[in-house]
Design an enzyme around this catalytic site. Structure first.
Site, PDB file in Angstrom:
ATOM      1  N   TYR A 157      51.063  12.204  35.334  1.00 53.20           N
ATOM      2  CA  TYR A 157      52.148  12.330  36.319  1.00 53.20           C
ATOM      3  C   TYR A 157      51.701  11.811  37.683  1.00 53.20           C
ATOM      4  O   TYR A 157      52.409  11.026  38.327  1.00 53.20           O
ATOM      5  CB  TYR A 157      52.591  13.786  36.437  1.00 53.20           C
ATOM      6  CG  TYR A 157      53.497  14.047  37.623  1.00 53.20           C
ATOM      7  CD1 TYR A 157      54.791  13.529  37.660  1.00 53.20           C
ATOM      8  CD2 TYR A 157      53.053  14.792  38.717  1.00 53.20           C
ATOM      9  CE1 TYR A 157      55.620  13.750  38.747  1.00 53.20           C
ATOM     10  CE2 TYR A 157      53.878  15.027  39.802  1.00 53.20           C
ATOM     11  CZ  TYR A 157      55.151  14.504  39.817  1.00 53.20           C
ATOM     12  OH  TYR A 157      55.965  14.716  40.898  1.00 53.20           O
ATOM     13  N   LYS A 161      53.286   8.576  39.808  1.00 58.06           N
ATOM     14  CA  LYS A 161      53.839   8.698  41.156  1.00 58.06           C
ATOM     15  C   LYS A 161      53.106   7.775  42.130  1.00 58.06           C
ATOM     16  O   LYS A 161      53.720   7.188  43.030  1.00 58.06           O
ATOM     17  CB  LYS A 161      53.752  10.146  41.639  1.00 58.06           C
ATOM     18  CG  LYS A 161      54.647  11.118  40.894  1.00 58.06           C
ATOM     19  CD  LYS A 161      56.127  10.817  41.103  1.00 58.06           C
ATOM     20  CE  LYS A 161      56.633  11.217  42.458  1.00 58.06           C
ATOM     21  NZ  LYS A 161      58.097  11.054  42.601  1.00 58.06           N
TER      22      LYS A 161
END
Length: 374
Positions: A157, A161
């Site tokens: 994750y 990002k």
């Protein structure tokens, strides 16, 4: 500079932050139109916005951020995009390929649509997790945008990002079809809390199952600075106003900003206790096991997950990277956002805490009934 007369897009408009941002835009700006993009439109949210929309038109686009034709239609005639949509995963439950498709590829497609449709400004909702902490657990106390830190991101994750943020900032100054230039910036909020936060709700559920005792997963000295969702929404509005101002546009464009507020630095576990203690929840004095033992258990669980992957897919509730994140002091100042964007928190800790606790109190009976019925 006010956004009067603008047509803007909010992606992830029915999400935790997106919904708050849409409401703020309706209450504080005289916009011509707000276009709401979400994969799962919530009719009750749309209906609740009707009372504060004034003259602004609300247009709903239900669809996938990876649909390039939808994005072109969404951005046609738009001057400003708030890109809050994202897949969030802190336990490793979602494959990196899917995280990349939504968080990175989706951002790329949206930026391309902006350039094709002459969108002047693009604001990306990044995350504190693009900064770290790294796998060594090196701390940062009151860091800023110039703080040097070797991130070595392990979370899929966090990686997705970071890649999406890089795409956004690299698009600064790109030529539009009409000869204009795209201006971009990224906001890096700390851990966002407030009404509707599914993570705080999850911790409350765990506490109910544990006899109203909250589990401690972080050491008291591992202080972070959570930020209230209303202040994060305000930072997005201030960024948009800054990008519309010709003088500030050249200063803000191409930069990222840490977004925190005046919530006292506290560990993740002690933050949960702060908002849940008025409802009768206590907290463990110390973690059930020492950090070193938990780290070894996490490692073994990750090995087991990898070995069983072809046969059985499961996600351990805790992994090494999450354990490190929960136990690393990691705080940042919002002074650059204050200087460049004019950002100043609107909600102090007392009000933000009360709003959060009141919301938790409103859902507590339902959660108790649901959990006790099992």
């Amino acid at each position: 500079m006010p956004l009067s007369g603008e047509v803007c897009v909010v992606t992830g408009a029915c999400g935790f932050l997106g919904g708050k941002l849409v409401r703020l835009l309706l209450e504080e700006e005289k916009l011509t139109e707000i276009r709401l993009l979400d994969k799962n439109i919530r009719p009750e949210l749309i209906q609740s916005l009707e009372g504060c929309r004034g003259e602004a038109k609300l247009s709903v686009f239900e669809g996938d951020i990876r649909d390039s034709e939808l994005l072109k239609s969404l951005c046609r005639g738009v001057s400003l995009v708030f890109h809050t949509a994202s897949l969030i995963d802190v336990t490793g439950a979602i494959a990196y390929s899917k995280l990349h498709e939504v968080n990175v590829k989706g951002t790329q497609l949206l930026l391309e649509a902006c350039m094709q449709e002459n969108v002047a400004s693009f604001i990306y909702t990044s995350s504190i997790e693009v900064a770290g902490p790294n796998h060594h657990g090196d701390p940062i106390i009151n860091g800023n945008e110039d703080t040097e830190y070797l991130a070595c991101l392990k979370f899929p994750y966090s990686q997705s990002k970071k890649e999406a943020e890089r795409l956004c900032l690299n698009a600064q100054g790109e030529m539009l079809q009409n000869g204009g230039r795209l201006a971009t910036c990224a906001l890096r909020p700390m851990y966002i809390y407030g009404e509707g936060c599914r993570f705080t709700l999850g911790h409350m559920r765990d506490g109910i199952r544990n006899g109203d005792v909250l589990l401690r997963t972080s050491k008291p000295e591992a202080k972070v600075n959570p930020v209230y969702v209303g202040n994060v929404a305000l930072a997005h509005l201030q960024a948009a106003r800054a990008l519309r101002d010709p003088e500030k546009r050249s200063v803000v464009g191409g930069n990222f900003y840490y977004i925190s507020d005046d919530t006292p630095p506290v560990s993740y576990s002690d933050f949960n206790h702060a908002v849940l203690s008025p409802l009768g929840f206590s907290i463990q004095e110390r973690p059930s096991l020492p950090f070193s033992i938990l780290y070894i258990i996490c490692f073994l669980m990750e090995v087991l997950k990898a070995v069983l992957y072809p046969i059985l897919r499961f996600t351990p509730p805790l992994n090494r990277q999450l354990l490190i994140m929960l136990n690393t002091p990691f705080t940042f100042s919002y002074q650059k956002a204050k200087q460049d964007l004019g950002y100043a928190p609107r909600y102090d800790w007392a009000e933000a805490r009360k709003r959060t606790t009141d919301w938790l109190a409103s859902v507590l009976p339902r959660e108790r009934e649901r959990i006790n019925a099992k």
